[in-house]
Write a protein that holds these residues in place. Sequence first.
Motif, PDB file in Angstrom:
ATOM      1  N   GLU A 268       0.848  -1.191   0.000  1.00 18.55           N
ATOM      2  CA  GLU A 268       0.000   0.000   0.000  1.00 18.55           C
ATOM      3  C   GLU A 268       0.881   1.238   0.000  1.00 18.55           C
ATOM      4  O   GLU A 268       1.868   1.314   0.739  1.00 18.55           O
ATOM      5  N   CYS A 271      -1.076   6.733   1.013  1.00 13.88           N
ATOM      6  CA  CYS A 271      -2.328   6.686   1.776  1.00 13.88           C
ATOM      7  C   CYS A 271      -2.747   8.102   2.192  1.00 13.88           C
ATOM      8  O   CYS A 271      -1.923   8.915   2.613  1.00 13.88           O
ATOM      9  N   ASN A 272      -4.044   8.394   2.068  1.00 14.93           N
ATOM     10  CA  ASN A 272      -4.615   9.672   2.484  1.00 14.93           C
ATOM     11  C   ASN A 272      -6.078   9.442   2.878  1.00 14.93           C
ATOM     12  O   ASN A 272      -6.501   8.293   3.061  1.00 14.93           O
ATOM     13  N   GLY A 275      -8.086   6.973   0.947  1.00 12.31           N
ATOM     14  CA  GLY A 275      -7.633   5.597   0.905  1.00 12.31           C
ATOM     15  C   GLY A 275      -6.180   5.494   0.449  1.00 12.31           C
ATOM     16  O   GLY A 275      -5.456   6.489   0.381  1.00 12.31           O
ATOM     17  N   CYS A 276      -5.770   4.281   0.108  1.00  9.21           N
ATOM     18  CA  CYS A 276      -4.388   4.026  -0.299  1.00  9.21           C
ATOM     19  C   CYS A 276      -4.358   3.473  -1.721  1.00  9.21           C
ATOM     20  O   CYS A 276      -5.333   2.882  -2.192  1.00  9.21           O
ATOM     21  N   THR A 278      -3.342   0.639  -3.491  1.00  2.90           N
ATOM     22  CA  THR A 278      -3.052  -0.735  -3.074  1.00  2.90           C
ATOM     23  C   THR A 278      -2.627  -1.546  -4.287  1.00  2.90           C
ATOM     24  O   THR A 278      -3.377  -1.670  -5.257  1.00  2.90           O
TER      25      THR A 278
END
Length: 308
Positions: A268, A271-272, A275-276, A278
């Motif tokens: 991952e 990320c923020n 979300g990430c 992935t």
Amino acid sequence: MRSPAKTIHPLFPCVIVAIIALAAAACKKEEPVQPSPVWQNTFTPWLENNNQRDTVFDDENITFSTNNTPSDRYIWSWGDGSKSDTTQTHYAIHRFKRIGMNIVKLRVERGNTYGEKTDSIWVKHRNIPHCGFRIDSDDSLYVQNTSHFVANINTEDCQSNCSFGYQWDFGDGSMGTGYHTTHSYRNTGSFLVKVRITRCGGPDTMVQKRIVVSGSSAITAYKCLCTSPRGGNPFLDTIQVQNLPYNPIKVEGGVLRRSGIANRYFGEYNCNLNGCETYTLDVFNTLDSIQYKVVKSWVEYTCLGRKL
């Protein structure tokens, strides 16, 4: 009428001298050639270590003696590269220069006869301080690459009058020798590297270090088309990975972890609050193509591409 004077040839005196020399050589009686004496081994001398010990130290003067009989010559070979000639003296004193086993050899000569005798003695170095070691190796170890290993002294005041011996075990069935050695691993994984250090007169030292061998250090770039069955806009993505096909590292940052399925890795990134990113990465055996899934803004894309 007077006859002309006869002229003597200039080489005539030289010829006369040569004739005289040849005549003298013919008359000279040849001296008989004296034959070299033939040595005969006819007896075995007595040899004694007067210290009465098979093990001595390198700072001792050791006395050896033999039969006290008339002799022309006593020749001592000490086994450490040195010799002594004690003519008319039936004993010799020696301080050994080499640690370890030394073979003392005595040769007694009487006229054209001789006798020989050998004895063994173990020489140790007194008061050897303890020497600690550590194994130093490359920071990163990769499969099929040449890896360097060094057994470095890890204690102060480590001294020895003799050299150390090094026996390496690389943990994969391969062995090596030397203070500095190299090895190339054929497979990735965790290996316990050991080295046994030996030295004369002191105990052996065993040092070990666990290392991890990763895949290739080369960076491979792939250009991929990413699509989503859920209506996301397709896009082109370029991904760079390292250590293929073992434990790939996504060059942009972070490590792709093995997910439990062969040649599948997961990671991952970025990320923020949304979300990430992935990544689920599948590495094909040929390494010419790559397939992975990436989730961006909650939308999953499947990316398929080939090596640049």
